[in-house]
Each structure stands twice: as C-alpha cells, then as structure tokens.
Scaffold this active site. Sequence first.
Site, PDB file in Angstrom:
ATOM      1  CG  ASP A  61      -0.300  -0.028   2.673  1.00  0.00           C
ATOM      2  OD1 ASP A  61       0.685  -0.462   2.506  1.00  0.00           O
ATOM      3  OD2 ASP A  61      -0.860   0.182   3.586  1.00  0.00           O
ATOM      4  CD  GLU A  69       8.475  -8.114  -0.350  1.00  0.00           C
ATOM      5  OE1 GLU A  69       8.328  -9.279   0.104  1.00  0.00           O
ATOM      6  OE2 GLU A  69       7.455  -7.556  -0.113  1.00  0.00           O
ATOM      7  CG  HIS A 111       0.105  -0.920   7.849  1.00  0.00           C
ATOM      8  ND1 HIS A 111      -0.921  -0.006   7.942  1.00  0.00           N
ATOM      9  CD2 HIS A 111       0.357  -1.317   6.794  1.00  0.00           C
ATOM     10  CE1 HIS A 111      -1.070   0.463   6.850  1.00  0.00           C
ATOM     11  NE2 HIS A 111      -0.343  -0.333   5.968  1.00  0.00           N
ATOM     12  CG  HIS A 112       4.173  -2.360   6.454  1.00  0.00           C
ATOM     13  ND1 HIS A 112       3.529  -3.521   6.837  1.00  0.00           N
ATOM     14  CD2 HIS A 112       3.889  -1.707   5.462  1.00  0.00           C
ATOM     15  CE1 HIS A 112       2.868  -3.620   5.765  1.00  0.00           C
ATOM     16  NE2 HIS A 112       2.790  -2.801   4.889  1.00  0.00           N
ATOM     17  N   GLY A 126      27.682 -15.860  -1.867  1.00  0.00           N
ATOM     18  CA  GLY A 126      27.547 -17.323  -1.600  1.00  0.00           C
ATOM     19  C   GLY A 126      26.234 -17.481  -0.922  1.00  0.00           C
ATOM     20  CG  ASP A 185      18.353 -31.884  -3.994  1.00  0.00           C
ATOM     21  OD1 ASP A 185      19.521 -31.330  -3.950  1.00  0.00           O
ATOM     22  OD2 ASP A 185      17.922 -33.110  -3.536  1.00  0.00           O
ATOM     23  CG  ASN A 243      23.054 -33.352  -5.070  1.00  0.00           C
ATOM     24  OD1 ASN A 243      22.151 -32.717  -4.339  1.00  0.00           O
ATOM     25  ND2 ASN A 243      24.193 -32.939  -5.405  1.00  0.00           N
ATOM     26  N   GLY A 287      19.576 -33.411  -0.849  1.00  0.00           N
ATOM     27  CA  GLY A 287      19.793 -32.734   0.082  1.00  0.00           C
ATOM     28  C   GLY A 287      21.169 -31.648  -0.328  1.00  0.00           C
ATOM     29  CD  GLU A 325      24.952 -26.518   4.063  1.00  0.00           C
ATOM     30  OE1 GLU A 325      24.117 -27.196   4.985  1.00  0.00           O
ATOM     31  OE2 GLU A 325      24.578 -25.195   3.776  1.00  0.00           O
TER      32      GLU A 325
END
Lengths: 601, 601
Positions: free
Chosen positions: B34, B57, B121-122, B425, B470, B498, B500, B504
């Site tokens: 708004d 956003e 608001h916000h 990254g 994925d 793969n 997951g 990591e």
Amino acid sequence: MGSIRDAATMPLAAYLWRRIRQLGVQSVMGVPGDMNLELLDYIDQVDGLTWVGNANELNAAYAADGYSRVKGCPGVLVTTMGVGELSAINGVAGAYTENVKLIHIVGTTGTRAQRARAMIHHCLGPDPDHRVYSKISQHVRAAHCWLDDVGTAPGEIDRVIRECYLHSLPVYIFVPMDFVHVPIPAAPIEAPVDLKPKTNPEACISAINAVIEEIETSTAPTVIVDALVHRFSAADVMNQLLDRLELPTFTTPMGKSIVPENKPYFYGVYNGQVSLPGVANVIENNSDLVVDIGFIHSDSNTGGHSRNISSGAQSILVAADYVQVGHARYENVYLVEFLTRLSETLSTYPLKRLPSQRRTLTIPPAPIPSDGDAKHITQSWIWKRIGSMARPGDILIGESGTAQFGFSDATFAPGVQYITQIYFGSIGYAVPACFGAAAAQAEREVANHGPGESGSRRGREGRTILVVGDGSLQLTVQEIGTMIKKGLRNVLIMVINNNGYTIERAIHGPEQEYNDITPWNHQLLLRAFGAQDGELNSRIVDTKDAFEEVISLPEYTHLDSIQLLEVMMDRMDVPWRLQAQIDLINERNARLKREKVENRE
Amino acid sequence: MGSIRDAATMPLAAYLWRRIRQLGVQSVMGVPGDMNLELLDYIDQVDGLTWVGNANELNAAYAADGYSRVKGCPGVLVTTMGVGELSAINGVAGAYTENVKLIHIVGTTGTRAQRARAMIHHCLGPDPDHRVYSKISQHVRAAHCWLDDVGTAPGEIDRVIRECYLHSLPVYIFVPMDFVHVPIPAAPIEAPVDLKPKTNPEACISAINAVIEEIETSTAPTVIVDALVHRFSAADVMNQLLDRLELPTFTTPMGKSIVPENKPYFYGVYNGQVSLPGVANVIENNSDLVVDIGFIHSDSNTGGHSRNISSGAQSILVAADYVQVGHARYENVYLVEFLTRLSETLSTYPLKRLPSQRRTLTIPPAPIPSDGDAKHITQSWIWKRIGSMARPGDILIGESGTAQFGFSDATFAPGVQYITQIYFGSIGYAVPACFGAAAAQAEREVANHGPGESGSRRGREGRTILVVGDGSLQLTVQEIGTMIKKGLRNVLIMVINNNGYTIERAIHGPEQEYNDITPWNHQLLLRAFGAQDGELNSRIVDTKDAFEEVISLPEYTHLDSIQLLEVMMDRMDVPWRLQAQIDLINERNARLKREKVENRE
C-alpha cells in the site's frame, strides 16, 4: 580465550542448547550452513530437542514466531552469518514489533578470520568487518552477545535469555566457529535462568490501590484487553482477574482470543470507529473509566487511530513495565506481577459497589449483510463460519489481508487461539507461522496425551487452521514442504483464491496489473512439496454448501494428514471493516488536504 | 515542501521512472504494497518500462541482480517500507558484496506520519522512527536519498544514480507517499545523468607508463582477469587490450566467461592451489609479473586464500578506482578509462620485445577422472558437458554449491555469459537471478531482432540455463511462477537432485539429518506454478545417455517454453575442486591448532 579443562566444564554449544531446552523449547528452526553445522551437532544430544530445517531463513524466523506464540517460550532459529542472518531479519523485525520472544543464533566465522578481516564467503565487500551484520540487527533486538570468551560465555547466554523474557523481544547470540566446542564453566546450568522482572513492590501496591479506587468510584468502567497480555504469558492471571472484576470487557483485533468469548462480560472487538455499531459509543461516550491492558496502539489495532475516548473518562494503562492511572505513572511495575497481585487483592477484599459495576451493555445486533443470501462464498460469511468451526484447542492463523480484517467479526470458542500479525503486517508471515504453531500444538498434545499410536500425537483434537490469500501464499509457500517433511498431521490450509492482492485492489488500483499474481494450480501444491496423499487431500470449493460439506468430512473434523482447501471468492469482495478503515483514512487525508489548501490561501 | 506548478515541472514519480528508463532499464522488479502502489502507477506511463511483480521481495532483489549482470544497467526493485524493504536486504547485500548495480526504491509512510512517529503498520515497535530501516540498510549501499523536498528531489535522484554507477553498488531511494505526485523541476531530465567517474589524467598517464614499462621489462608476465571487469562494463575494452597484449591470461572463478575461452592466450581458471595441475606453478613460480585486473580476493575466488605468488614477481593491481604497480599506487584512475587509454596507447606504440611476451605456457592436460566410464551422471562429467552445450548468446547460471565449484572445469564458447555468486554465496540466489537474467536476455533479443511473431522474441537463440541443486531450489522456488507469468520461453531449469545439501555433507556431517531436505516432486513444479504445458516440459534423467538424448531434443536446442530437467546424481559425489578446497582448509586449521598447542607448551 582462556583454557578450562576439568569436570566442571561442558562444551559451549552443549551449554547453549541445554539452556534453551530448559525454557521449554523442543523444536529449533533454521537452515544449515557451513558456519553453523558443528553447532547443530549438539542439538540432538539434548533430550527432547530437535532440529527442524526450514525451507529458507525468513520462513524459519516466521516459524519461530508462530511457535513462540503457541508455546510461550522463545522461538529459536539458527542461521549462517550474513546470508542466512539477513534473510531472516524481516521475520525478526516482525517479532520485535509484535513483542514475540525469539532467540536468533548465528553461526559466524572464527575469531581469527574476524580479526584478519579475511574475505570469507558471506562477508560484506572488501576489507570486511565480520561483525557488521550485528550492527544491522541492533534495531530489531533487545540484547545480543558474542560468545568469544570462555569465562563470560555462560553469563552472556543467561543474560540475553533473561532480556528476551523481560522485554518479550528478540535477542541474538553470535557463535564464532572456533568457540562451538570450547569447554566453558558448567556450574551455572544447574540453576535456571531468572526470567522474572523485578517489580518495585511499593510502586505496585500504590498502583493497585489507585486502580481499585478508580474502579470503585467509577459508574461505567470498561476493560480493553490487548496483545501484550498474551505476549507476557499473562492470559491466565488476566482471565482470573476478569472473572473477579466482571466488568464489560472488549478485546482489540490483536487481543482477540485472549479472553474466552463466551464470558457474559465479553462484548467483542473494539477497534475505534471500525467497530460494530454501538461498540465505539459505549466505550467512548458512555464509559467514565477505560482500563487498557497490554496495549499496542497501532493503526489497524485502533481502527486507523480512530479511537475517540471521551476526555471526561478516566484512563488506566497497564503496560509491560508500568501502570498509569490518569497522569500518575507507576514505573517498574510489571504486567504479570501487577495483574497477579491485583487479582489476589480482589480475592481478599472484593470490590465495593459491585452490582453497579456488573452493568450489562446494550449493543445493537450486528447488521445483517446485504449479500447474506448469496450461494457463493462471501466475505460477510466466511470469517464467521471459519470462526465457528474452530473448536477448543484449535489454532487459527489469519494472514495479513482480508482475513485479518474479517476475523474480528468471528466468535471463537474458549480455548481457540487466534494468531495474526496486525501491527507489522508482513504478508508471507502466515504459512511459516502456521508451521511453527502446528509444531508447537503437536508437542503440546504429546505432552498432554502421550505420543499416541503413530508416534506424533494421540488426541488428534487440536487443529491448526491456516487462512491465507492466494497472493500472500506465494511469498513463503515452500514451508508447506517443511510441514510435510516433519510429518505434521494437524494442519488445515485454506487458500482464499480471489485472484490477486484483493486488499490492495481495495486500497488502490483495483484493475491495475500490479495487483495481479501468477495464477497457480493450488491443487498440485501438496503433491509437489512431497505429500504422498496430496491429491486426495486437496479440494476446491466455490459455494457455501460445498464448503459446509467439506468441513464436515471426518478427515476435516479429525485431521490425520495435511488438508488443503481452496476457497474461491470474488476478487473485489472485501470485509466491511477493511472498507471502513480505508474510507476513514481517505476522508482524513482529504480533510487534511483541504485544510492545507485553505491555510495557504 | 514548496509548491511549483508550471510547465517546467513533472510529478516526482514521473521524473524518477524516466530517469531510470534512460539508463536502459526495461523491467522493474518488486512486490506491490500500500505504500508504493501510487508510485507504481507511473511505471506504465514511461515508454518501454514494465512492472514485473515478483513472488517475494528477496526474490525481487536477486532478480534485479541477475538482470543487472546481463544488461549492464542497474537492476531496479520496488518494495514497501519495513516489511518488503527488510525482506529484500539479503539480496541487496549480495549485490553490494559482488559489486552489482541495484536501485532499491522504497515506498514509505507520508512525511506527516513520520514526524508524528505514528504507529502505522510496517513500523518498528512503539514510538517508531519511520526512518530506522534506512539506518539498517546503510551498510549495504553506496548512497541513498529521501525524496521529501521538491527543490532538491531531481538532484538527489541524479546523485544517487551516479553513485550507483561510480561504485557499481546498490543505492536506495526512499519515496514518502505524499511526495509521489508532487511536481518537481523537470529541466534536468533533458540531460542524461553523468555516469562516468573523473579519472585524474596525469595519474592515469603515469600508471599507463609504469604498467607498460613493467610489461616490457618482464620476461614471463601473466594476466588474471576477475569479476570487476564485468561489473564496471569493461569487458569489451579489456578484451581489445588482451588482443593487443597477447599475454598468457587466466580468469578467476568469478571472472570466468569475461575472456573468450577460444583465445590462444587464454589458459583457464586460476584459483590458487585449487587449480588444475600446473596452473598455479606457471603463475606462482614461473611468472615475473602478475597483472591482476578487476580483482575480488575472496576465499573461493582464490582457492581458499591459497594463492602463493612468488615474492620475486612484480605485481600490478588494476582496481575499480586505482592502479597499483609494485608499491606505487595511482589513485583516482578508474577501470574503464585506464583500460581504454592503455589499449589506445598500445595501438599507437606497440609493446617492445613482443616475441618473448607471446610465450606459450606448458600446462599438463587435465587429469582423467577415475569415474570417467560411469554410465550414471557424475560430478566429473556434468559441468564440462553443460559448459560445452552452451552456445554463444546463452547465459549459464550456477547456484552456490557444487555447480559453482564444478563450472570452473567447463570450457565456454565465446559469447556465453556465466553468472554465479561466489563471494557472497547465498543459496537461493540462482532461481530469481535466472528470472532476471532471462528477462534481460529476452529484452536484448527483441532489441537485436525485433519482437518476433509471438511478441516476446524472434531469434529464439539465446537460452538462459539455470543449474540449481535440490537444496538451494527450496529457498526461492516460487520465482519459477514469475517466469511463467511473464511468458518467458528462453529458460532451461536443471535441478541437480542429489538428495539434500551435498556441499554441506562434504564440509561436515555427511549423514546428519540437518543436511537432508524435504523430498519434493520436482516434476510437478512447472504445473503447480501455472505452466499449462508443464507436464510435457518436465523430464528426469539419471544416465549420461539419457541426458544427451534430452538436451538434443529440438525443444531444448531451440527453447520455445520453459523446460525443467531433473538430473539425478549421487548424494556424496562432489567436484574435485570442492574437495580440494575443503582439504586445504582442514589442513590449515589442523596446522594452526598444532602450532597453538606447541606455543602453549
């Protein structure tokens, strides 16, 4: 960094997670990243603590917020320095604005890399200050600590946890990678963190006396219950007090569901001029005392700042950390202790002149909507209907947008918890908050009834009912996948499909392309996000009759897996409260503009 | 606020959007709210400017980043104060860290509400400072302005646009709601904003002479081309210069695709110790001069800070705003002008001793991977294969993770643009960046070939190929819906499945639950997000043969709608470069730990 290696130590991360478990936390939200992986290794070592793994960090923050609102303890999320930390910040800001307890734990680079200002991935620009992100979040937290000192680490953890509770606000704990495993003094863990604020006893007694005197000398007092009563876990003592007062009581839109709505002294929602006919009048013109408890005076919680309480009326404000009677402020009087002591006092010395206090208000019946006969699903019908279908133990989550305005007209059964984010008003909040709330609800049911036959819950009573618009859904939809991954079975997702951002169409640009969204195939979402039974559990309705039929199905009355119900509604239909607030603000702006022009002439 | 109402004015928002269009911007990213709706009304009034409307956003910021990398002009996004603004900040921080030009326009509360510190608001908490969010973003921008003064607004808009270009960094423009329509002086719009930095001409000549002398006196010079050459739109002049120098040239992982890889003087990627065998040796031990152009010396762009260039070698650094030759720094010498003038100088006065400079390096052939014969799709195969399938005009987007490490082994045809976010990254970057890049590519093709038969593009040559894991996909998946909404037909999405967070798992916790993700049904995503032909265009492959078959299909060689290809790979297979960097860092940490213990004893 000192070195302590005896039996009286435990690894820093172990201390941290044990402390967090002591608060009642069972689920830890967040997203793994190379700077927090070793920290996560310690979660499973604490009995009853589990890692969630959300789809992204903003969702993790929203989920932690929803979790906290149901459990009363802080929501906890873990992110990685920079990338994860900043992705989550909007969710943390929402918790800050709405006084929700969060603990945001950030895994950071090691202290050596920090000192060297090394250009490690996730840092900000050249010659990076690795702690710059902590400057960014200073505005959305009550406290923070860096766990980079063995000696002070336990005290720092305990301090920020205490601050989290004192203010009911988010706090940050930064854990450099090289401090995860270091042994720190373990002794403090044996005593729980002192979470209670220190009320000034004399000020408290004075405040109680002043409040009782005001009530006893008033002829038409009114009580307004607002959101902070919930945030500071004061609802139980508040309701005990209300039973003793028996004064006409209202809630705000944000306070809705704190007071059991079947109480004879409960009269509904007060929201300034955006209230049902007669409500503003009895408070603003016919009350000589207004007791405003746990208030958040934001625009959509006060009818767009349209409260207009008679200047002749006395006012009592019960804030988080003070009580104000007229112009006298009693500082360091904290909400729970004040309400508890006031309630205790009234149990010993009941109010004088009670009969006149127990007044019955005359409020006209709510107007009958002009589209009441419609067969299709209307705004004037849906919110009351969803409200009445919620049972004790159910949680209702309303997304910012039409749901938030609509639910003020619903009546909830006692024990229904209503969650919405009215002051911060960030669309996208509701889906992850629903995950957090549903996870908390499932934990509660296990605690109450045992794990049940299939390991997750037995009662299968409490449902978490999410109401989200098709526009807002798009921001954070992937958290449905987390619900599926964690095997939640207590979630009913209602997608209001009104073809775009209806609330914004009402505000500006009804036919503008920017209020359109990508039309999704909502019926495929559960399957796409991995629900084996997703097709079976996805339905679509476009009439009231069809809606009634679906919500009466046994798989809806006793949820055993996630259900998705797409509710087709008209793109230009809006709740009357939304239209009333928009009209009111437009009128005010027009008046201000006229005054400005006149002043210039 | 003054009052200017004559022919020499235009509404503030009209001025803003016309300025932005002048920069070459055609697509405006963002989410309506708004506080920005009236600002959006002015977009359509500018010829050639269109509103996108992203799914959230953060995605809008990533999309603006991808758009900027392809078009060279800033990416532009519009958000709403607080909620939208903060949701986007991680994307803006990424642009800041990687020197990508962004203009983040925030629609805010009106100035009267700001002065009153009204709880709109916000806003953030009680007694809110409405400008607090501007304090939060100060760390991730080069400049900002508040358009709250009629007289200064045009100058302020122009100033921050100029700063955006000078530093190739994000800037913020805050537009209070009550200033959207106000008339502001229109005269400045007739002259374009001066976007060029002011190089010190004497310093530039001195730097050129010093650089030429160093090259002429060296016997084994080497050139390294890095990311800032792209960010400051210096690639064309850089390549002209390289053709004149004909010196052995490498790129960094972040600089990859700036230099046409078929040039005889191009020798691949230099990434410290994480390079193909022989590469580090020829630069670090066998060069007596290293010219490092447009450098970003972050960890994964330097093999985990493992560059070890011989102390005997001379070094030349060509930065964004200075040139350094040995210990002599020439300040206020800007990248494009320096490279242009150096190139011009060399065209007039060719280098002496050229024959010895044109040395041919001897680098051993890349090792043959041990799993080269595998029928299934391996890390050692996939990146080179995707690299070789990309044609001139194609854009390749590699997500943070295995793709980022893998693509350093690929060879790209000239005219292929490679986009990845190595320093910051942030997983989740690639999907929205792909949308932004593809939108920019479609605009470019219309500009080059006309709108074509179906209104979007005719050439149907350039493809935007996204490679995303994925795990990362889950963070920002909904931006696929925006691709569909905007009718993009030039996108090929490859999902590396793969199971997951493989990167990591390689770093820590290979079997830990926190590296698992919700298994999605990727084959349903296109349909769920609204693609009519989504089922037809979704495929899955698990062998090299099947992969070859699919990418040879005519609908892949000439994209006519969005295609999704799910590529099944082993969860523990990783690119050798990732493993090498991990090993290197682990060894270094172990050594530091040993030294620490020894120092203590």
